[in-house]
Design an enzyme around this catalytic site. Structure first.
Site, PDB file in Angstrom:
ATOM      1  N   ARG A 170      33.548  43.161  52.598  1.00  0.00           N
ATOM      2  CA  ARG A 170      33.183  42.362  51.428  1.00  0.00           C
ATOM      3  C   ARG A 170      33.104  43.256  50.194  1.00  0.00           C
ATOM      4  NH1 ARG A 170      28.176  41.542  49.714  1.00  0.00           N
ATOM      5  NH2 ARG A 170      27.240  41.649  51.787  1.00  0.00           N
ATOM      6  N   TYR A 229      45.952  25.073  32.611  1.00  0.00           N
ATOM      7  CA  TYR A 229      46.015  24.523  33.960  1.00  0.00           C
ATOM      8  C   TYR A 229      44.808  23.619  34.186  1.00  0.00           C
ATOM      9  CZ  TYR A 229      45.240  24.483  39.015  1.00  0.00           C
ATOM     10  OH  TYR A 229      44.973  24.099  40.294  1.00  0.00           O
ATOM     11  N   ASP A 271      45.634  34.449  30.730  1.00  0.00           N
ATOM     12  CA  ASP A 271      46.193  34.079  32.025  1.00  0.00           C
ATOM     13  C   ASP A 271      47.697  34.327  31.959  1.00  0.00           C
ATOM     14  OD1 ASP A 271      47.360  32.688  34.200  1.00  0.00           O
ATOM     15  OD2 ASP A 271      45.626  31.367  34.345  1.00  0.00           O
ATOM     16  N   LYS A 313      51.064  32.611  43.143  1.00  0.00           N
ATOM     17  CA  LYS A 313      52.308  32.187  42.513  1.00  0.00           C
ATOM     18  C   LYS A 313      53.370  33.292  42.576  1.00  0.00           C
ATOM     19  CE  LYS A 313      49.962  28.437  41.494  1.00  0.00           C
ATOM     20  NZ  LYS A 313      48.542  28.729  41.734  1.00  0.00           N
TER      21      LYS A 313
END
Length: 385
Positions: free
Chosen positions: A49, A101, A172, A197
């Site tokens: 983690r 988005y 972004d 993506k």
């Protein structure tokens, strides 16, 4: 010293080639925890983690591609945005582009505002950003090109505004990937990616990234990623590493296809508008030429009726009717019911997203097959009758 982006996709500058037994493919360290020989004697890793060697290697590769000092690999693009917004506190004000988005808008409206953040939406590519700045404004958040209307914002110009007022600029960069655009070099403070993506490129895993060259932000994110536990898993980190190796050739081929499809759509009598920044008539064409190395593989187009839009979605065969983008397969999306379904209709319509709007993520298939598939779909799927 590695100077070219194509080589940076394959090799980490300064990497020890004899490490990990000389493995060319970086290993998957599929472990949750690490043993120590004694108190105070750490291997450098304690618990996955906090950090894992595979994730760490991926983060170094992405930081190298974006020209950042550090990168953080998260479980999805939305996890990356959510983590970043934890650096703000209740009462802080963010200026955000109005055409984003839909998932980002949903996060801001339903989570960030609940946590006390204030937002102002503005068309950052054409409106006066400075008029929206208030004493509590902390950051400007943009996509360029935007999703799905492909608006292009001058990153360097917005950076000058941000620096003048002591604000962070967050970009972004998912649509262009670091292969075509590097916002940090243009003055941004933070870059966001949905690694699902183009970085991953194969529609087979989820990932997100926050990249920065700001040491203060880096320290905050180091604390947050270990605290909230949204770091990317070792196997998914390896999948993204594998995808990045072909980023250059994929982006070049997909862009070549997108240009040809944009030209074909522009000549189609049933298409009322083609929105692709690689077309000279796009208002952001010159800005893209100035700040990016390419125009990307995303395009949006409008057809003459809702009925035709739905028919196209029903009758494509090679092209898949699906959400997401950036993979080797070409995908067509209906933003009004998919990516932007949670955005209020009045905002969608103001941004130009209507029931005749379609978005294409162009893949690497033979472009003649893609155009033939579109032509068949425009004709009501006659080849499949």
């Amino acid at each position: 010293m590695i100077n070219n982006i194509e080589t940076k996709c394959l090799h980490l500058d300064g990497e020890d080639r004899t490490a990990n037994f000389g493995a060319v493919s970086y290993p998957i360290f599929q472990t949750a925890t690490y043993a120590h020989s004694a108190v105070g004697c750490s291997t450098g890793y304690d618990y996955s983690r906090l950090q894992n060697p595979t994730r760490e290697h991926l983060e170094k590769v992405v930081a190298q591609l974006e020209g950042g000092t550090s990168a953080f690999a998260l479980s999805s693009g939305m996890a990356a945005i959510a983590l970043l917004f934890e650096i703000f506190k209740p009462g802080d004000h963010i200026i955000a582009d109005s055409d984003l988005y839909g998932g980002s808008i949903r996060l801001f409206d339903n989570v960030s505002k609940k946590n006390g953040l204030e937002f102002t939406s503005v068309n950052c590519w054409c409106d006066d950003i400075e008029r929206c700045i208030k004493p509590n404004t902390k950051a400007i958040y943009i996509e360029t090109p935007t999703n799905p209307m492909m608006n292009v914002t001058d990153i360097a110009a917005v950076s000058r505004i941000a620096k003048k007022h002591g604000l962070l600029l967050i970009v972004d960069n998912t649509f262009l990937s670091p292969y075509f655009q590097n916002p940090l070099a243009l003055g941004a403070d933070v870059v966001i990616h949905s690694g699902t993506k183009f970085l991953g490129g194969h529609n087979d895993t989820l990932a997100g990234f926050v990249v920065t060259n700001n040491r203060e932000i880096e320290e905050k994110l180091l604390f947050l990623i270990k605290t909230v536990g949204s770091g990317l898993s070792p196997f998914d980190s390896w999948l993204i590493l594998r995808g990045i190796k072909t980023l250059g050739v994929r982006m070049e081929r997909a862009q070549q296809n997108a240009i040809e499809i944009a030209k074909w759509l522009s000549a189609n009598k049933h298409v009322t508008r083609v929105i692709y920044p690689g077309l000279p008539e796009h208002p952001g064409y010159n800005t893209m030429k100035k700040q990016a190395r390419g125009f990307g593989a995303m395009l949006t187009f409008k057809v003459e009726s809702r009925e035709l839009a739905l028919s196209i979605l029903k009758n494509v065969r090679i092209i898949r009717f699906a959400e997401s983008l950036g993979g080797v397969e070409t995908l067509i999306t209906y933003p009004t019911t998919q990516t932007h379904a949670d955005v209020p209709s009045e905002i969608r319509e103001k941004n130009g997203i209507t029931d005749t709007t379609l978005r294409l993520s162009v893949g690497i298939e033979n472009v003649n097959d893609l155009i033939a598939d579109l032509e068949n779909a425009f004709n009501g799927g006659e080849d499949n009758a």
